[in-house]
Scaffold this active site. Sequence first.
Site, short mmCIF file in Angstrom:
data_model
loop_
_atom_site.label_atom_id
_atom_site.label_comp_id
_atom_site.label_asym_id
_atom_site.label_seq_id
_atom_site.Cartn_x
_atom_site.Cartn_y
_atom_site.Cartn_z
N ARG A 82 4.58 2.72 -52.80
CA ARG A 82 3.29 1.68 -53.08
C ARG A 82 3.92 0.64 -53.99
NH1 ARG A 82 0.26 6.50 -53.30
NH2 ARG A 82 -0.34 7.15 -51.19
N LYS A 104 7.71 -14.07 -51.47
CA LYS A 104 7.61 -13.85 -50.15
C LYS A 104 8.86 -12.69 -49.93
CE LYS A 104 5.54 -17.71 -47.81
NZ LYS A 104 5.87 -18.80 -46.68
N GLU A 146 17.54 -27.30 -48.55
CA GLU A 146 16.36 -26.81 -49.10
C GLU A 146 15.86 -27.74 -50.25
OE1 GLU A 146 14.19 -24.74 -47.95
OE2 GLU A 146 15.26 -23.10 -46.80
N LYS A 188 9.32 -25.67 -56.44
CA LYS A 188 8.84 -24.56 -55.73
C LYS A 188 8.01 -23.97 -56.64
CE LYS A 188 9.29 -20.81 -52.66
NZ LYS A 188 10.24 -20.21 -51.75
N GLU A 198 -0.44 -19.08 -49.96
CA GLU A 198 -0.11 -19.83 -48.64
C GLU A 198 -1.61 -20.07 -47.82
OE1 GLU A 198 3.66 -19.71 -47.18
OE2 GLU A 198 2.95 -20.77 -45.11
N ARG A 202 0.87 -24.50 -50.44
CA ARG A 202 2.17 -23.73 -50.22
C ARG A 202 2.77 -24.13 -48.81
NH1 ARG A 202 4.29 -17.89 -52.19
NH2 ARG A 202 6.15 -18.20 -51.39
N ASN A 206 6.95 -25.41 -45.58
CA ASN A 206 7.27 -25.09 -44.57
C ASN A 206 7.68 -26.26 -43.64
OD1 ASN A 206 6.56 -22.57 -44.58
ND2 ASN A 206 4.50 -22.84 -43.82
N HIS A 209 10.49 -26.14 -40.97
CA HIS A 209 10.70 -24.65 -40.79
C HIS A 209 10.07 -24.15 -39.52
CE1 HIS A 209 12.18 -24.54 -44.97
NE2 HIS A 209 12.56 -23.12 -44.67
N HIS A 213 13.33 -22.34 -37.94
CA HIS A 213 13.08 -21.13 -37.51
C HIS A 213 13.36 -20.80 -36.05
CE1 HIS A 213 10.67 -19.16 -41.19
NE2 HIS A 213 11.97 -19.12 -41.43
N HIS A 225 20.50 -20.61 -41.45
CA HIS A 225 19.07 -21.35 -42.16
C HIS A 225 18.99 -22.58 -42.60
CE1 HIS A 225 14.68 -20.53 -43.63
NE2 HIS A 225 15.27 -21.01 -44.75
N1 LIG Z 1 11.54 -15.40 -49.57
C1 LIG Z 1 11.72 -16.79 -49.61
O1 LIG Z 1 10.97 -17.33 -50.11
C2 LIG Z 1 12.75 -17.42 -48.76
C3 LIG Z 1 13.05 -18.77 -48.79
C4 LIG Z 1 14.18 -19.43 -48.24
C5 LIG Z 1 14.90 -18.47 -47.38
N2 LIG Z 1 14.70 -17.35 -47.26
C6 LIG Z 1 15.51 -16.39 -46.50
O2 LIG Z 1 16.93 -16.46 -47.08
C7 LIG Z 1 17.93 -16.28 -46.26
C8 LIG Z 1 18.92 -17.17 -46.35
O3 LIG Z 1 19.28 -16.98 -47.55
P1 LIG Z 1 21.08 -17.38 -48.03
O4 LIG Z 1 21.29 -18.79 -47.39
O5 LIG Z 1 21.03 -17.40 -49.29
O6 LIG Z 1 21.66 -16.36 -46.83
P2 LIG Z 1 22.44 -14.98 -47.21
O7 LIG Z 1 21.62 -13.98 -48.07
O8 LIG Z 1 23.07 -14.43 -45.80
O9 LIG Z 1 23.81 -15.47 -48.22
C9 LIG Z 1 24.65 -16.44 -47.49
C10 LIG Z 1 25.96 -15.91 -47.36
O10 LIG Z 1 26.58 -16.04 -48.69
C11 LIG Z 1 27.03 -14.89 -49.36
N3 LIG Z 1 26.87 -15.24 -50.66
C12 LIG Z 1 25.71 -15.05 -51.48
N4 LIG Z 1 25.87 -15.30 -52.81
C13 LIG Z 1 27.17 -15.39 -52.83
C14 LIG Z 1 28.00 -15.46 -53.71
N5 LIG Z 1 27.58 -15.86 -55.22
N6 LIG Z 1 29.35 -15.48 -53.73
C15 LIG Z 1 29.94 -15.36 -52.48
N7 LIG Z 1 29.16 -14.97 -51.33
C16 LIG Z 1 27.85 -15.09 -51.49
C17 LIG Z 1 26.30 -13.78 -48.55
O11 LIG Z 1 27.19 -12.62 -48.65
C18 LIG Z 1 26.16 -14.36 -47.10
O12 LIG Z 1 27.18 -13.97 -46.56
C19 LIG Z 1 17.09 -16.35 -44.76
O13 LIG Z 1 17.11 -15.19 -44.28
C20 LIG Z 1 15.82 -16.71 -45.05
O14 LIG Z 1 14.71 -16.39 -44.31
C21 LIG Z 1 13.73 -16.71 -48.06
ZN LIG Z 2 13.83 -21.99 -45.79
#
Ligand SMILES: NC(=O)c1ccc[n+]([C@@H]2O[C@H](COP(=O)([O-])OP(=O)(O)OC[C@H]3O[C@@H](n4cnc5c(N)ncnc54)[C@H](O)[C@@H]3O)[C@@H](O)[C@H]2O)c1
Ligand SMILES: [Zn+2]
Length: 328
Positions: A82, A104, A146, A188, A198, A202, A206, A209, A213, A225
Amino acid sequence: VIGDATVMDLHGAELAQQLRPLARAVTLIPFPPGEAHKTRATKEQIEDRLLEEKLDRQGCIVALGGGISLDMAGFVAATYMRGVACVNLPTSLLAQVDACIGGKTGLNTERGKNLIGAVHQPDLVLVDPHYLDTLPRAQWACGLAEMVKHAMVADEDLLGWIEAHAGELVGPPYRSDHHPLLRCARIKAEIVQQDELETGRRRLLNYGHTVGHALELASGHSLDHGRSVALGMLVEGRVATTLTSFSVDELERLRRCLARLDLPTRPPSELPFDALLPYLALDKKRQGGSLRMALPVRVGAMAAAHDTFAVTVPLEQARQAWQDEAAS
Ligand SMILES: NC(=O)c1ccc[n+]([C@@H]2O[C@H](COP(=O)([O-])OP(=O)(O)OC[C@H]3O[C@@H](n4cnc5c(N)ncnc54)[C@H](O)[C@@H]3O)[C@@H](O)[C@H]2O)c1
Ligand SMILES: [Zn+2]
């Protein structure tokens, strides 16, 4: 410590060594990288492992990695026993400027991205730019998309700064004196502080997005992304030129900025708008269907739409914007 296998291989051992003096036990739990593994099945495997390791409610989950790792580990932390404590250690530029803040968390299903999840604030967020040293160049662009979004929704000066320094921003090395990492994270954080759940402001985060998305999913994640959001900002920006005071000149400024950052500036020609339909949250009660979008009124300011920060956009108008952008 939960994170994707790529990041765990690169940084897991070092982190475990740093954590050992602070914890009774440290366990690294990697999962396969990529959106295709941000699923309930992966979450279950991780949870079973935590139960095997007998992590109790005094335990703490450390999320190590990009946005995918943080979304996954954060959601595990939200529901395990939980809810247990969670520390975010973002390692991608996207995660450092955006995903690590705001609480999130969530997973994808075949019907869409991030459809299952929770808001579970991390107890601590540690942004350590040294992780960016190993981040592949192609991944920088995702974070830059972003950052441009943050500038578009709240800070015109930031967009000017990004335009002026685009050449240095497109890849490593990270230069502490020369990177608006903190400025973006602050934007942010400020917005989330005002509207954690949101219900209003907030939503302006989006921007890009709604279409982004859908594009990410319709392309089978071949557009990641960040690139999807870049295109989403252009298509939604095009919508804004017809529904708000956002001008075509400002749209072209955005396009030039994205191009300088090695981000795409045109929807892929092989993808018709209809391919996005299954992934768009359509309000079918309205005639012909409609969408809700966060739309800019100018660079650095978004349409408040009576404090909902979501403008109703007829589906046909979104289709037209897509076609105009594809032909631009
Ligand atoms: N929760 C939120 O508020 C929020 C906001 C924006 C995006 N997201 C989510 O985040 C995701 C995209 O994030 P992302 O672009 O970081 O993707 P990701 O986590 O897949 O990372 C991108 C790639 O880079 C690699 N990587 C990450 N850090 C590294 C490092 N220091 N050295 C070498 N390789 C590294 C990872 O293994 C992966 O292959 C999406 O799923 C999106 O929905 C969430
Ligand atoms: Zn995003």
